[in-house]
Design a protein around this motif. Structure first.
Motif, PDB file in Angstrom:
ATOM      1  N   VAL A   1       0.860  -1.187   0.000  1.00 46.21           N
ATOM      2  CA  VAL A   1       0.000   0.000   0.000  1.00 46.21           C
ATOM      3  C   VAL A   1       0.893   1.233   0.000  1.00 46.21           C
ATOM      4  N   PRO A   2       0.954   1.974  -1.104  1.00 51.84           N
ATOM      5  CA  PRO A   2       1.768   3.205  -1.140  1.00 51.84           C
ATOM      6  C   PRO A   2       0.993   4.386  -0.577  1.00 51.84           C
ATOM      7  N   GLY A   3       1.717   5.473  -0.262  1.00 51.91           N
ATOM      8  CA  GLY A   3       1.089   6.712   0.163  1.00 51.91           C
ATOM      9  C   GLY A   3       0.536   6.693   1.577  1.00 51.91           C
ATOM     10  N   VAL A   4       0.936   5.723   2.380  1.00 47.44           N
ATOM     11  CA  VAL A   4       0.442   5.628   3.761  1.00 47.44           C
ATOM     12  C   VAL A   4       1.274   6.547   4.651  1.00 47.44           C
ATOM     13  N   THR A   5       0.633   7.300   5.517  1.00 48.13           N
ATOM     14  CA  THR A   5       1.332   8.172   6.476  1.00 48.13           C
ATOM     15  C   THR A   5       1.684   7.361   7.716  1.00 48.13           C
ATOM     16  N   VAL A   6       2.981   7.294   8.024  1.00 48.97           N
ATOM     17  CA  VAL A   6       3.467   6.563   9.201  1.00 48.97           C
ATOM     18  C   VAL A   6       4.085   7.584  10.154  1.00 48.97           C
ATOM     19  N   THR A   7       3.617   7.585  11.385  1.00 49.96           N
ATOM     20  CA  THR A   7       4.083   8.543  12.390  1.00 49.96           C
ATOM     21  C   THR A   7       4.647   7.795  13.590  1.00 49.96           C
ATOM     22  N   ALA A   8       5.852   8.175  13.996  1.00 47.64           N
ATOM     23  CA  ALA A   8       6.489   7.595  15.186  1.00 47.64           C
ATOM     24  C   ALA A   8       6.576   8.672  16.251  1.00 47.64           C
ATOM     25  N   VAL A   9       6.048   8.396  17.440  1.00 46.13           N
ATOM     26  CA  VAL A   9       6.015   9.359  18.539  1.00 46.13           C
ATOM     27  C   VAL A   9       6.735   8.765  19.742  1.00 46.13           C
ATOM     28  N   ASN A  10       7.733   9.480  20.237  1.00 42.13           N
ATOM     29  CA  ASN A  10       8.428   9.054  21.450  1.00 42.13           C
ATOM     30  C   ASN A  10       7.504   9.259  22.643  1.00 42.13           C
ATOM     31  N   ALA A  11       7.206   8.170  23.345  1.00 38.97           N
ATOM     32  CA  ALA A  11       6.226   8.238  24.424  1.00 38.97           C
ATOM     33  C   ALA A  11       6.693   9.105  25.587  1.00 38.97           C
ATOM     34  N   ALA A  12       8.004   9.247  25.774  1.00 36.93           N
ATOM     35  CA  ALA A  12       8.517   9.976  26.943  1.00 36.93           C
ATOM     36  C   ALA A  12       8.670  11.465  26.690  1.00 36.93           C
ATOM     37  N   THR A  13       9.041  11.846  25.473  1.00 32.96           N
ATOM     38  CA  THR A  13       9.337  13.255  25.194  1.00 32.96           C
ATOM     39  C   THR A  13       8.392  13.895  24.196  1.00 32.96           C
ATOM     40  N   GLY A  14       7.571  13.104  23.532  1.00 30.71           N
ATOM     41  CA  GLY A  14       6.665  13.656  22.537  1.00 30.71           C
ATOM     42  C   GLY A  14       7.311  13.936  21.194  1.00 30.71           C
ATOM     43  N   LEU A  15       8.571  13.552  21.000  1.00 34.66           N
ATOM     44  CA  LEU A  15       9.247  13.741  19.719  1.00 34.66           C
ATOM     45  C   LEU A  15       8.487  12.994  18.630  1.00 34.66           C
ATOM     46  N   THR A  16       8.202  13.689  17.511  1.00 35.03           N
ATOM     47  CA  THR A  16       7.368  13.122  16.461  1.00 35.03           C
ATOM     48  C   THR A  16       8.113  13.130  15.132  1.00 35.03           C
ATOM     49  N   ARG A  17       8.106  11.996  14.449  1.00 36.48           N
ATOM     50  CA  ARG A  17       8.655  11.892  13.093  1.00 36.48           C
ATOM     51  C   ARG A  17       7.578  11.287  12.182  1.00 36.48           C
ATOM     52  N   THR A  18       7.470  11.827  10.964  1.00 37.44           N
ATOM     53  CA  THR A  18       6.452  11.373  10.019  1.00 37.44           C
ATOM     54  C   THR A  18       7.092  11.077   8.668  1.00 37.44           C
ATOM     55  N   THR A  19       6.627  10.016   8.018  1.00 38.06           N
ATOM     56  CA  THR A  19       7.085   9.673   6.673  1.00 38.06           C
ATOM     57  C   THR A  19       5.917   9.051   5.914  1.00 38.06           C
ATOM     58  N   VAL A  20       6.110   8.866   4.609  1.00 42.20           N
ATOM     59  CA  VAL A  20       5.072   8.288   3.741  1.00 42.20           C
ATOM     60  C   VAL A  20       5.666   7.097   3.016  1.00 42.20           C
ATOM     61  N   THR A  21       4.902   6.008   2.925  1.00 43.81           N
ATOM     62  CA  THR A  21       5.387   4.808   2.263  1.00 43.81           C
ATOM     63  C   THR A  21       5.551   5.048   0.764  1.00 43.81           C
ATOM     64  N   GLY A  22       6.536   4.360   0.188  1.00 46.19           N
ATOM     65  CA  GLY A  22       6.797   4.480  -1.246  1.00 46.19           C
ATOM     66  C   GLY A  22       5.927   3.550  -2.065  1.00 46.19           C
ATOM     67  N   GLY A  23       6.310   3.381  -3.331  1.00 44.33           N
ATOM     68  CA  GLY A  23       5.509   2.569  -4.242  1.00 44.33           C
ATOM     69  C   GLY A  23       5.432   1.110  -3.850  1.00 44.33           C
ATOM     70  N   THR A  24       6.391   0.634  -3.099  1.00 45.39           N
ATOM     71  CA  THR A  24       6.375  -0.771  -2.659  1.00 45.39           C
ATOM     72  C   THR A  24       5.813  -0.920  -1.246  1.00 45.39           C
ATOM     73  N   GLY A  25       5.328   0.182  -0.676  1.00 49.61           N
ATOM     74  CA  GLY A  25       4.756   0.119   0.664  1.00 49.61           C
ATOM     75  C   GLY A  25       5.774   0.173   1.783  1.00 49.61           C
ATOM     76  N   ASN A  26       7.021   0.406   1.434  1.00 48.26           N
ATOM     77  CA  ASN A  26       8.073   0.428   2.454  1.00 48.26           C
ATOM     78  C   ASN A  26       8.221   1.824   3.048  1.00 48.26           C
ATOM     79  N   TYR A  27       8.636   1.861   4.315  1.00 49.95           N
ATOM     80  CA  TYR A  27       8.929   3.125   4.998  1.00 49.95           C
ATOM     81  C   TYR A  27      10.188   2.928   5.840  1.00 49.95           C
ATOM     82  N   GLN A  28      10.796   4.046   6.237  1.00 53.11           N
ATOM     83  CA  GLN A  28      12.001   3.961   7.053  1.00 53.11           C
ATOM     84  C   GLN A  28      12.202   5.249   7.846  1.00 53.11           C
ATOM     85  N   PHE A  29      12.548   5.089   9.127  1.00 54.39           N
ATOM     86  CA  PHE A  29      12.970   6.193   9.980  1.00 54.39           C
ATOM     87  C   PHE A  29      14.424   5.931  10.383  1.00 54.39           C
ATOM     88  N   VAL A  30      15.271   6.939  10.260  1.00 56.48           N
ATOM     89  CA  VAL A  30      16.665   6.810  10.696  1.00 56.48           C
ATOM     90  C   VAL A  30      16.970   7.890  11.732  1.00 56.48           C
TER      91      VAL A  30
END
Length: 466
Positions: free
Chosen positions: A46-75
């Motif tokens: 599924v491409p175009g999916v919004t994936v959000t990672a939120v640090n539970a302790a500090t509220g730090l938020t990172r967001t990305t969107v899946t590519g054509g193969t449905g893959n996502y990555q946070f570094v």
């Protein structure tokens, strides 16, 4: 002088802030990564999916969107526990709670979306794989709870490194040993140590797993020892890659206080010290070693979800006795008599030799020369020095065979040593935006280290403050 010290501390803090901001942007050491694939109920990407990672302790938020193969990555995510949200119109929102991301680790989290309204939410308790399937690196993450709950002599975090398979750590004893601590047989100086992604290798002493900055137990959030097969983002040395992460403040105020004591009552007497005490008719007594470790840590928010602080102080008061063996003149030598070992024992039956004040026994196979004989040998006719004899009599009487057991013998005793170590560690984290942050770390050590005295009753030979 105090002004110079204050200015030096300020510049050290500024340098740490700069390096911390640069390190966050230029390298991935000391951070974590999250990757995966989003699929529908039939297993299609599924491409175009919004994936959000939120640090539970500090509220730090990172967001990305899946590519054509449905893959996502946070570094370059700060290590911690995250909540991951997966959202796309026409599908129910999937929320994965309590996703642990360890330092220098890549976690894979695949998601399956179900058809439904976006407002519908599916709560999922994340189950991360125990076996590393994202890369070929070997190593385990030691969490903060493990660090603070496992028993450690002296509260030295380095002792936990040997829990990894293939890792051997032997505390330094003063002797040079290239393998006092090693991974898979590698040399001790081939390990690479980083703190918050910054190189802290001790290039002077090159001891295994040793950071040039002291790292207290309560200041470490977690660490990982990668023993082999690490990726291109690590390296510098052929041995283990040790990554430590400093604790930071969170949205909740948290603090600890601690005190520990190590007493001589649990010590044993070293073998040679015991022999010397028995020869002198004394009861075997182990060298004194008392350790008082005390300190506290406190952290929390200055501004919620934006500015955090953490501080740790630890003191160590160490009262010990070091076994020492000093060279002293034998009882015969300090009376002007020299005893030599004969090349042919049959030609030296032994006997006695007269010194300045008394007669001394010469064992068979040895030859003794007293003051009268040395004056005949001496071209100036001086012979044994009475002044030297009087000076040597000030030394303690020997209780150990020492160097040769005849002229230069040994005096073994336990020298009292009083050491003091104080460590101050603080960290400040600031989020400039929802997904950007910088941090500054301050380390300061105030130590007074004493060495063994030359003889009983004398002060320590050197004392240094670091």
């Amino acid at each position: 002088m105090q002004g110079l010290l204050r200015r030096g501390a300020i510049w050290a803090l500024v340098a740490t802030l700069v390096m911390g901001a640069h390190g966050a942007a230029a390298q991935t050491g000391g951070t974590a990564a999250l990757q995966g694939q989003v699929m529908d109920e039939q297993g299609g990407a599924v491409p175009g999916v919004t994936v959000t990672a939120v640090n539970a302790a500090t509220g730090l938020t990172r967001t990305t969107v899946t590519g054509g193969t449905g893959n996502y990555q946070f570094v370059s995510l700060p290590p911690g526990v995250y909540e991951v949200r997966v959202e796309l119109t026409g599908f129910r929102t999937a929320v994965y709670e309590s996703v642990p991301l360890g330092v220098d680790s890549t976690v894979r989290l695949d998601a399956r979306l179900q058809i439904g309204a976006l407002t519908d939410t599916i709560q999922v308790v994340a189950e991360t794989a125990v076996i590393n399937t994202t890369d070929a690196s070997l190593g385990n993450v030691i969490s903060g709870s493990q660090i603070r709950e496992l028993p450690l002599e002296g509260r030295n975090v380095v002792g936990l490194l040997s829990l990894q398979p293939g890792v051997v750590y032997v505390p330094p004893t003063g002797a040079t040993d290239a393998r006092s601590g090693s991974v898979s047989g590698s040399r001790a100086d081939q390990s690479n140590v980083t703190l918050d992604g910054i190189d802290v290798n001790d290039n002077q002493f090159q001891d295994a797993f040793t950071s040039v900055l002291r790292v207290t137990l309560d200041s470490v959030q977690e660490f990982r020892v990668t023993t082999s097969n690490y990726g291109a983002d690590q390296g510098r040395s052929s041995g283990a890659q040790v990554s430590l992460v400093t604790r930071g403040g969170t949205n909740a105020f948290q603090g600890t206080g601690y005190w520990s004591h190590r007493n001589t009552a649990t010590s044993s007497t070293p073998y040679f010290t015991k022999l010397s005490q028995l020869r002198a008719g004394l009861e075997p007594t182990p060298p004194k070693l008392n350790k008082h470790i005390y300190g506290g840590a406190f952290g929390g928010p200055i501004r919620r979800d934006r500015l955090f602080f953490f501080g740790n102080f630890e003191g160590l008061q160490e009262s010990s006795e070091a076994p020492v063996n000093r060279a002293v003149p034998s009882m015969s030598m300090r009376d002007g008599v020299l005893i030599y070992l004969c090349a042919s024992a049959a030609e030296c039956p032994g006997g006695s030799v007269q010194g300045f004040s008394s007669s001394h026994t010469v064992p068979a196979g040895s030859f003794g020369v007293g003051p009268a004989a040395t004056s005949r040998i001496d071209p100036l006719g001086v012979g044994s020095s009475l002044a030297a004899s009087q000076y040597w009599k000030q030394f303690p009487e020997p209780n150990d065979p020492g160097r040769d057991g005849r002229n230069i013998m040994g005096y073994r005793f336990n020298s009292p040593i009083e050491n003091r170590f104080r460590t101050y560690i603080s960290r400040l984290d600031y989020r400039t935006a929802a997904s950007n942050s910088i941090f500054g770390r301050f380390n300061f050590q105030d130590d007074a280290v004493a060495s063994a005295a030359q003889f009983p009753g004398q002060p320590s030979t050197t004392t240094r403050t670091v």
